[in-house]
Design a protein around this motif. Structure first.
Motif, PDB file in Angstrom:
ATOM      1  N   CYS A   1       7.005  -4.046  -9.477  1.00 28.83           N
ATOM      2  CA  CYS A   1       7.920  -3.513  -9.957  1.00 28.83           C
ATOM      3  C   CYS A   1       8.332  -4.019 -11.507  1.00 28.83           C
ATOM      4  N   ALA A   2       7.101  -4.349 -12.480  1.00 29.21           N
ATOM      5  CA  ALA A   2       7.184  -4.655 -13.895  1.00 29.21           C
ATOM      6  C   ALA A   2       7.533  -3.595 -14.267  1.00 29.21           C
ATOM      7  N   HIS A   3       8.287  -2.956 -15.378  1.00 30.86           N
ATOM      8  CA  HIS A   3       8.162  -1.474 -16.039  1.00 30.86           C
ATOM      9  C   HIS A   3       7.681  -0.371 -14.646  1.00 30.86           C
ATOM     10  N   ALA A   4       9.381  -0.619 -14.051  1.00 28.96           N
ATOM     11  CA  ALA A   4       9.144  -0.111 -13.359  1.00 28.96           C
ATOM     12  C   ALA A   4       8.096   0.506 -12.486  1.00 28.96           C
ATOM     13  N   GLY A   5       7.111  -0.112 -12.387  1.00 29.75           N
ATOM     14  CA  GLY A   5       6.127   0.012 -10.959  1.00 29.75           C
ATOM     15  C   GLY A   5       5.178   0.991 -11.613  1.00 29.75           C
ATOM     16  N   GLN A   6       5.401   1.354 -13.231  1.00 30.95           N
ATOM     17  CA  GLN A   6       4.107   2.250 -14.382  1.00 30.95           C
ATOM     18  C   GLN A   6       2.973   1.926 -14.517  1.00 30.95           C
ATOM     19  N   GLY A   7       2.373   1.433 -13.768  1.00 31.72           N
ATOM     20  CA  GLY A   7       1.167   1.321 -14.508  1.00 31.72           C
ATOM     21  C   GLY A   7       0.201   1.324 -13.605  1.00 31.72           C
ATOM     22  N   CYS A   8      -1.076   1.426 -13.879  1.00 30.56           N
ATOM     23  CA  CYS A   8      -2.335   1.904 -13.250  1.00 30.56           C
ATOM     24  C   CYS A   8      -2.615   0.906 -11.988  1.00 30.56           C
ATOM     25  N   THR A   9      -3.315   0.246 -12.970  1.00 30.89           N
ATOM     26  CA  THR A   9      -4.125  -1.524 -11.586  1.00 30.89           C
ATOM     27  C   THR A   9      -3.233  -1.665 -10.782  1.00 30.89           C
ATOM     28  N   TYR A  10      -1.463  -1.401 -10.952  1.00 33.18           N
ATOM     29  CA  TYR A  10      -0.797  -2.176 -10.204  1.00 33.18           C
ATOM     30  C   TYR A  10      -1.648  -1.709  -8.175  1.00 33.18           C
ATOM     31  N   SER A  11      -1.332  -3.012  -7.774  1.00 31.80           N
ATOM     32  CA  SER A  11      -1.319  -2.773  -6.453  1.00 31.80           C
ATOM     33  C   SER A  11      -0.171  -2.634  -5.341  1.00 31.80           C
ATOM     34  N   THR A  12      -0.168  -1.082  -4.711  1.00 33.06           N
ATOM     35  CA  THR A  12       0.662  -1.095  -4.200  1.00 33.06           C
ATOM     36  C   THR A  12       0.551  -0.308  -3.174  1.00 33.06           C
ATOM     37  N   ARG A  13      -0.559  -0.718  -2.578  1.00 33.18           N
ATOM     38  CA  ARG A  13      -0.549  -0.799  -0.934  1.00 33.18           C
ATOM     39  C   ARG A  13      -1.459  -1.792  -0.440  1.00 33.18           C
ATOM     40  N   LEU A  14      -0.030  -2.822  -0.056  1.00 33.01           N
ATOM     41  CA  LEU A  14      -0.870  -4.016   0.627  1.00 33.01           C
ATOM     42  C   LEU A  14      -1.542  -4.059   2.018  1.00 33.01           C
ATOM     43  N   LEU A  15      -2.478  -4.764   2.608  1.00 29.99           N
ATOM     44  CA  LEU A  15      -2.823  -5.081   3.335  1.00 29.99           C
ATOM     45  C   LEU A  15      -2.675  -5.703   4.041  1.00 29.99           C
ATOM     46  N   VAL A  16      -1.903  -6.312   5.378  1.00 28.75           N
ATOM     47  CA  VAL A  16      -1.904  -7.383   6.323  1.00 28.75           C
ATOM     48  C   VAL A  16      -2.911  -7.332   7.485  1.00 28.75           C
ATOM     49  N   PRO A  17      -3.066  -8.988   7.831  1.00 30.78           N
ATOM     50  CA  PRO A  17      -3.495  -8.559   8.981  1.00 30.78           C
ATOM     51  C   PRO A  17      -2.728  -7.939  10.676  1.00 30.78           C
ATOM     52  N   ARG A  18      -2.548  -7.567  11.064  1.00 32.25           N
ATOM     53  CA  ARG A  18      -1.795  -7.337  12.334  1.00 32.25           C
ATOM     54  C   ARG A  18      -1.032  -8.185  12.895  1.00 32.25           C
ATOM     55  N   SER A  19      -1.609  -9.835  13.262  1.00 34.18           N
ATOM     56  CA  SER A  19      -1.916 -10.683  13.236  1.00 34.18           C
ATOM     57  C   SER A  19      -0.807 -11.226  12.559  1.00 34.18           C
ATOM     58  N   ARG A  20      -0.383 -11.277  11.905  1.00 32.38           N
ATOM     59  CA  ARG A  20       0.723 -11.777  10.767  1.00 32.38           C
ATOM     60  C   ARG A  20       1.977 -11.273  10.193  1.00 32.38           C
ATOM     61  N   TYR A  21       1.723  -9.904  10.954  1.00 31.57           N
ATOM     62  CA  TYR A  21       2.473  -9.040   9.968  1.00 31.57           C
ATOM     63  C   TYR A  21       3.778  -9.238  10.485  1.00 31.57           C
ATOM     64  N   ARG A  22       4.658  -9.447  11.619  1.00 38.52           N
ATOM     65  CA  ARG A  22       5.829  -9.925  11.414  1.00 38.52           C
ATOM     66  C   ARG A  22       6.519 -10.884  10.772  1.00 38.52           C
ATOM     67  N   GLU A  23       5.397 -11.675  10.126  1.00 35.35           N
ATOM     68  CA  GLU A  23       5.919 -13.346   9.525  1.00 35.35           C
ATOM     69  C   GLU A  23       5.969 -12.789   7.642  1.00 35.35           C
ATOM     70  N   ALA A  24       5.133 -11.946   7.568  1.00 32.27           N
ATOM     71  CA  ALA A  24       4.508 -10.990   6.489  1.00 32.27           C
ATOM     72  C   ALA A  24       6.106 -10.234   6.162  1.00 32.27           C
ATOM     73  N   LEU A  25       6.517  -9.005   6.480  1.00 32.20           N
ATOM     74  CA  LEU A  25       7.901  -8.649   6.619  1.00 32.20           C
ATOM     75  C   LEU A  25       9.295  -9.349   6.234  1.00 32.20           C
ATOM     76  N   PRO A  26       9.831 -10.665   6.140  1.00 35.63           N
ATOM     77  CA  PRO A  26      10.382 -10.956   5.981  1.00 35.63           C
ATOM     78  C   PRO A  26      10.840 -11.468   4.777  1.00 35.63           C
ATOM     79  N   ILE A  27       9.134 -12.006   3.951  1.00 33.79           N
ATOM     80  CA  ILE A  27       8.651 -13.363   3.054  1.00 33.79           C
ATOM     81  C   ILE A  27       8.772 -11.641   2.283  1.00 33.79           C
ATOM     82  N   LEU A  28       8.607 -10.130   2.185  1.00 31.26           N
ATOM     83  CA  LEU A  28       9.273  -8.855   1.366  1.00 31.26           C
ATOM     84  C   LEU A  28       9.840  -8.625   0.837  1.00 31.26           C
ATOM     85  N   LYS A  29      10.448  -9.115   2.654  1.00 31.93           N
ATOM     86  CA  LYS A  29      12.030  -8.148   2.000  1.00 31.93           C
ATOM     87  C   LYS A  29      12.933  -9.436   0.393  1.00 31.93           C
ATOM     88  N   ALA A  30      13.031 -10.552   1.314  1.00 34.48           N
ATOM     89  CA  ALA A  30      13.483 -11.233   0.200  1.00 34.48           C
ATOM     90  C   ALA A  30      13.205 -11.518  -0.966  1.00 34.48           C
TER      91      ALA A  30
END
Length: 500
Positions: free
Chosen positions: A297-326
């Protein structure tokens, strides 16, 4: 190094008048027809001032002057003089650093906090690297002898400047990219015509002013020409007197640059778009790894090298989402002059609308909004909420196309092989990340990614001495380091009879 708290520059530090004159063939001049275009402050949506709008006549003078200066002058053959001039430019930039800070924040909408790193302080430090490279690079190297037709010959490899280089730069990190595309080319002995982005003209024109007023760079060797006219810009990519084009920007525009230069077979260096993936492996500590995802989100996401896809193991997916939201709900967005803010506005109303349209497309393709997704009400300027799209189909447009905004696409995966396959399944190959409890495991996955720059467990690759560039449609060539310096030179192989 100073910090925002040590020296808090504010928008109210007095009137700001950016340079509007072009720098052509050693002179600071108005556009030949007196034309100007408006420079908009994206944090307010209001005019910040004006810049010269070059005509075809102006660009012709710049090309003619650069060609003459390279062909007839001493610049190409005097590395010590080149080094001296680059250090003069560095000193001038440092002396006017606070003015440049205000210009960068005003015309880019970048939070001021970022000017204490890549937006300003870092490029000023990098000039010394290129001055040293100009002095110390081995322009001629002796290779082992060879035998041909029974005769022994010595061999030498000789590096020499390409000639006239056109540098066409983008608006997201303008001062950094103006420096990193023009100064190495100058250090290598070329003449340069810099064409800054029309959304951020002052960051380039100030370089021209300081080169004119404070350095001994010979007439015609460095030119800065701003225009918002495509036809004028395309003179740089099509003219046979230009030997090389370096361009940073979108892949779609990069294709056009490449095609325009094809009839004259000119060398083209491209740093283009990305859709980088961060693979989180199943043994990673999510509470340590996931908060860093909001860096995009730095500089409103206007960077070409930013990791804009986050790949999370399905076995830990539910655990990840509340952390990301917060984390994303707590990104500080707002006044770009506030040192605590990391996300400012998009560069333009058009860019904001493109991002909002991409979010809508993602939802229409089955993704779910975890947070964000809208323009921010109550703020002047072009602000978009920090956004997380989850349950993203890895085959959808939103998972494949560069958005260039504060939008994270979260994709679940089942196996390590599937994660690598998803990460590589785009036209891009600029950057990526891998996180694991084990450096060796993460490194093994990193080696399988088809991208030019990979961070393993948060390790940093970005430095003026480290080559930067992409695979596939993320570009051609490398910036930075000795590899980047060689991009601006021709290589000549020489055979000499051995008399011994």
């Amino acid at each position: 190094m100073t910090t925002p708290q040590d020296n808090y520059v504010t928008q109210a530090s007095g009137p700001l008048e950016g340079e509007r004159r072009l720098f052509i063939d050693g002179q600071l001049v108005e556009a030949s027809d007196g034309g100007l275009f408006e420079n908009i402050d994206p944090s307010t949506g209001e005019s910040a001032g004006y810049a010269g709008n070059a005509t075809e006549e102006d660009m012709e003078r710049a090309i003619r002057g650069a060609r003459r200066a390279f062909d007839e002058g001493i610049w190409a053959n005097d590395p010590d003089f080149r080094s001296k001039c680059i250090l003069q430019l560095r000193d001038a930039l440092v002396e006017e650093k606070e003015r440049l800070r205000r210009i960068v924040v005003t015309e880019t909408g970048s939070p001021i906090a970022l000017t204490y790193s890549v937006q300003l302080e870092q490029p000023l430090e990098e000039l010394a690297f290129w001055a040293k490279m100009a002095r110390e690079f081995a322009y001629e190297q002796e290779w082992s002898p060879t035998t041909s037709r029974g005769a022994l010959s010595r061999r030498r490899i000789h590096y020499e400047p390409i000639g006239v280089v056109a540098a066409i730069t983008p608006w997201n990190y303008p001062l950094y990219l103006n420096v990193s595309e023009s100064v190495p080319a100058l250090a290598a002995g070329n003449a340069v015509i810099l064409k800054p982005a029309s959304l951020t003209p002052w960051s380039g024109l100030e370089l021209g002013r300081l080169a004119a007023e404070r350095t001994d760079i010979p007439t015609g060797i460095f030119n800065v020409v701003t225009t918002n006219t495509v036809e004028v810009t395309e003179m740089l990519t099509s003219d046979p007197r230009i030997d090389m084009v370096t361009f940073t920007g979108s892949t779609s525009t990069g294709r056009r640059v490449l095609a325009s230069g094809a009839p004259t077979i000119k060398k083209t260096f491209l740093e283009l778009g990305g859709k980088s993936a961060h693979i989180v492996l199943d043994d990673a500590d999510l509470t340590e790894v996931l908060p860093a995802a909001a860096v995009m989100c730095a500089h409103a996401g206007q960077g070409c090298t930013y990791s804009t896809r986050l790949l999370v193991p399905r076995s830990r997916y539910r655990e990840a989402l509340p952390i990301l939201k917060a984390v994303f709900d707590n990104v500080i967005v707002g006044d770009v002059w506030d040192p605590s803010v990391i996300q400012g506005p998009q560069a333009s109303a058009k860019q904001r609308d493109v991002i909002l349209s991409a979010i809508e497309s993602g939802v229409a393709s089955g993704a779910r909004l975890l947070t964000g997704g809208h323009a921010i009400e109550g703020l002047a300027g072009y602000y978009v909420e920090p956004t997380v799209l989850v349950d993203v189909d890895p085959h959808s447009a939103v998972a494949h196309e560069e958005i260039f905004g504060p939008v994270l696409c979260v994709i679940p995966y089942d196996t390590e092989d599937e994660a690598v396959e998803i990460a590589n399944a785009t036209i891009y190959g600029l950057a990526g990340e891998v996180s694991s409890a084990s450096d060796e495991r993460a490194l093994a996955v990193a080696r399988r990614l088809r991208a030019g720059n990979i961070s393993v467990n948060g390790g940093a690759y970005f430095d003026v001495s480290t080559p930067l560039g992409g695979y596939r449609q993320s570009g051609i060539g490398r910036r930075n380091g000795e590899e980047g310096f060689r991009e601006y030179m021709e290589l000549k192989s020489i055979g000499i009879p051995s008399r011994s």
